[in-house]
Design an enzyme around this catalytic site. Structure first.
Site, short mmCIF file in Angstrom:
data_model
loop_
_atom_site.label_atom_id
_atom_site.label_comp_id
_atom_site.label_asym_id
_atom_site.label_seq_id
_atom_site.Cartn_x
_atom_site.Cartn_y
_atom_site.Cartn_z
N GLU A 166 3.26 -2.43 9.14
CA GLU A 166 3.40 -0.67 9.82
C GLU A 166 2.05 0.05 9.50
O GLU A 166 2.19 0.61 9.85
CB GLU A 166 3.43 -0.35 8.63
CG GLU A 166 5.24 -0.48 8.63
CD GLU A 166 5.91 -0.32 10.55
OE1 GLU A 166 5.78 0.83 10.47
OE2 GLU A 166 6.68 -1.06 10.75
N SER A 185 63.46 -1.12 -8.13
CA SER A 185 64.39 -1.59 -9.58
C SER A 185 63.11 -1.26 -10.61
O SER A 185 63.04 -1.47 -11.50
CB SER A 185 64.97 -3.03 -9.62
OG SER A 185 65.48 -3.04 -9.33
#
Length: 717
Positions: free
Chosen positions: A161, A427
């Site tokens: 860079e 249930s």
């Protein structure tokens, strides 16, 4: 008379000198010609053409000499002209540039007010043993020190860079000129020419716009950064704030996102891949475009070798190393837990303005088992039962959540069914009905008649459509008989059933009618598991929780979960009865597929109307776990019931989760009941039960067996 001839002249036809008068102004031949005798080296005659050529050559030579002598003058004047106007234009250009810089710089705040903005805070979420669950926040990773990184990671970024980073003052004239020339040649904006410092200035202070104003301000701020901070500090800030795609800001977030590891342990090849992302994060992502990412990483490695950050041998070795990127970072079920933590966080701390650490109760081993149990059940039997989703919640009897799975795939759906999906429990709600009945004085051995019943317009039926006649409450609960549960709800009153459920931990709205007995009111999985906790912890009300402590990265404690015993919500004698009944469900009832060999457990199956939901919620003295299967749309399954898919998945998880845990009786169940139950379960009674769970006066140790001669001789037990 004949005249005599005159003697001839030596030159035939020539007249004697002076024999004729010259015309006025005329030249005598002797002026332009020489006699043969007068010539020494020249030929006797020479043509007029030759004489003329000689004169022409002399003239041309003089002209060439003049032309040659005039060229330096023209060149000098041209150079002087260019230098003059170059200086003039340079001065005016400098004035213009200074004016632009002054104009846009004046729009910035006073330099005395410039401060480095805080990095968006990261929330690090840990398991109860310190393992990383997730990082949450805008960055997706932790802030790291330059010293904690392998040196080749920052070197890779600098090499590709800004290789003159350590020599420029924030602005690189050479790099800028090269970039501009490249852009002109290519006819488009191919390179930007910004240094790392300029990129950092843009990330810290400016909006991402390509304007002259932003570029000038970027340059001013970059120079300020260079005067304010060292190169190492600038590089560290850059590595923690630059964007790497996929929601990852900073190198640590990038390493975790693409390689599922912290930045401190990435390899050289992985570091080159991360550095390569900066050019185009989405186009070079290694998990989406591996070929492009690898080609870019090779360029980074070559740049590192050129800048002498690595040797040729290291570059060649790195190029042969495999780079395995994760398909997607946020895919596993841990992200359901992380999302749930983040939702709760504002209730414990008001503002998050710095990095914090959230310690949770989660167990990574159990979480893996839970995720595997749900996915395996759906993969092997989901199509058979017409089931598309599942959820699991597992907690200690005091509410510490050890595992939570919110769905089949976090990648495909981030909706957390474990904490948000309200479904009919069927249930699995019946234990609250039976508990209310026991609290009114009924016993597990009390009898009821299993037969068709009607309450107003409601006439419940058993799932088998068969009836057993006289049956005990213990047996009715184990077999999940709807008619008996409806009778009990009518006897104690629907409001009393709802009150009992609410007392144990159900907080969703419940219908005040007899159908409440069959679990028609919707609840969430974590809510139902929370209401089962008192069965496992001795009758104490406690809520499931996952956050145990919150502290700053520097160690300041912001919150600690209170160590409260909880309120007694079930009397000990009633708890013993309900636990013995719930244990029977696994031994001889609808939950036989959930039976844990050698380990006492209680639980209840649940199936909602038209088989839309299938549940199993069960517990031991160590863990309470609930599992739900169904479809998000509410579509009916292919007869998936609590006794098949959920019960099997529950057992698969609980067997592995209990590895290393002490076998103990359910609270309130005596040692004799424990031994009898374990005998029925096909295993011998374990002498090493938890003495805190045994009735007073009973020992957890069995009577010692007499030892033989050889045992005494060699010290064998």
């Amino acid at each position: 008379m004949t005249r005599s001839k005159k003697p001839s002249s030596p030159n035939k036809g020539a007249k004697a000198p002076g024999s004729q008068k010259r015309k006025a102004g005329a030249r005598a031949p002797s002026d332009i010609q020489l006699s043969a005798e007068d010539r020494t080296t020249q030929p006797a005659t020479k043509s007029k053409r030759a004489t003329k050529g000689k004169g022409a050559r002399k003239t041309s030579a003089r002209k060439t000499k003049v032309a040659k002598s005039s060229k330096p003058n023209i060149l000098f004047r041209a150079i002087r002209f260019l230098v003059y106007w170059g200086v003039i234009l340079g001065i005016w250009g400098g004035i213009a540039v200074a004016g632009i810089v002054a104009y846009y710089g004046a729009q910035l705040p006073q330099s005395t007010d410039w401060q480095i903005p805080n990095r968006p805070p990261n929330v690090q979420i840990l398991s109860h043993d310190g393992g990383l669950i997730a990082n949450r926040g805008k960055t997706g990773g932790q802030e790291v020190r330059l010293s904690s990184l392998p040196p080749y990671l920052p070197d890779a970024v600098v090499a590709i860079e800004d290789h003159r980073f350590y020599s420029h003052f924030g602005f690189d004239p050479i790099g800028f000129t090269r970039a501009m020339v490249t852009n002109v040649i290519r006819g488009r904006l191919a390179q930007g020419g910004s240094t790392l410092t300029q990129q950092l200035a843009k990330n810290l202070f400016l909006e991402h716009k390509r304007t002259i104003e932003r570029k000038v301000q970027e340059l001013i701020l970059a120079i300020w950064l260079e005067t304010k901070f060292s190169k190492e500090e600038i590089l560290e800030m850059y590595l923690n704030r630059v964007y790497f795609g996929a929601g990852a800001t900073g190198v640590d977030a990038a390493a975790r996102t693409y390689f599922n590891k912290p930045a401190s342990v990435v390899t050289l090849a992985e570091a080159a891949t991360i550095a390569g992302l900066l050019k185009a994060p989405s186009r070079l992502a290694p998990n989406r475009h591996p070929k492009r990412a690898r080609a870019r990483a090779k360029l980074v490695l070559a740049a590192m070798e050129r800048e002498e950050f690595i040797t040729p041998k290291e570059r060649k070795l790195a190029m042969t190393m495999p780079v395995k990127a994760v398909a997607r970072h946020k895919t596993n079920s841990l992200n359901y837990v992380a999302d749930w933590v983040m939702e709760q966080l504002p209730a414990y701390i008001e503002d998050i303005n710095e990095d914090i650490i959230v310690e949770t109760t989660l167990d990574l081993r159990m979480q893996t088992l839970a995720e595997r149990a749900i996915s395996s059940a759906l993969d092997t039997s989901g199509k058979k039962y017409g089931v598309g989703q599942g959820a699991l919640v597992s907690a200690t009897p005091m509410g510490a959540v050890r595992a939570l799975v919110g769905g089949r795939s976090y990648q495909k759906s981030q909706f957390n069914r474990a904490t948000k999906a309200k479904r009919q429990p069927g249930s699995a709600f019946k234990p609250f009905v039976y508990l209310a009945s026991l609290e009114l004085g009924n016993s597990p051995n009390g009898m009821r008649v299993d037969e068709p019943v009607r309450f107003g317009k409601w006439s419940p039926q058993n799932y088998s459509k068969k009836y057993m006649g006289q049956v005990s409450l213990r047996r009715a609960l184990a077999l999940s008989l709807n008619t008996v549960a409806a009778q009990l709800a009518f006897e104690v009153g629907p409001a009393n059933v709802a009150s009992t459920a609410r007392r144990l931990g159900i907080h969703s709205k419940m219908a005040n009618n007899p159908s409440i007995a069959l679990g028609t009111s919707e609840v969430t999985p974590i809510e139902l598991v929370g209401a089962y906790l008192p069965f496992a912890n001795g009758g104490l009300r406690t809520d499931p929780y996952v956050i145990s402590r919150i502290l700053t990265k520097s160690g300041d404690v912001l919150y600690v979960h209170p160590a409260l015993a909880g309120t007694q919500v079930i009397a000990p004698n009633v708890l013993a009865n309900i636990n013995s009944m719930m244990q029977e469900t696994l031994i001889s009832g609808t939950g036989k597929k959930a039976l844990l060999p050698g380990r006492p457990a209680g639980g209840k199956t649940g199936t909602s109307q038209n088989y839309r939901d299938a549940w199993f919620v069960g517990y031991t003295a160590n863990l309470v776990t609930g599992i739900w299967f169904g479809n998000d749309s509410g579509k009916a399954t292919k007869k998936a019931s609590g006794g098949n898919l959920p019960a099997s998945a529950w057992k698969a998880y609980m067997v592995g989760a209990h590895n290393g845990m002490t076998i103990a009786a359910l609270p309130g169940v005596s040692a004799q009941q424990l031994a009898a139950s374990r005998k029925r379960l096909g295993a011998e009674a374990n002498p090493w039960v938890n003495p805190d769970l045994l009735p007073e006066g009973q020992s957890a140790m069995p009577e010692p067996k007499p030892r033989g001669f050889f045992s005494r001789l060699f010290g064998l037990n």
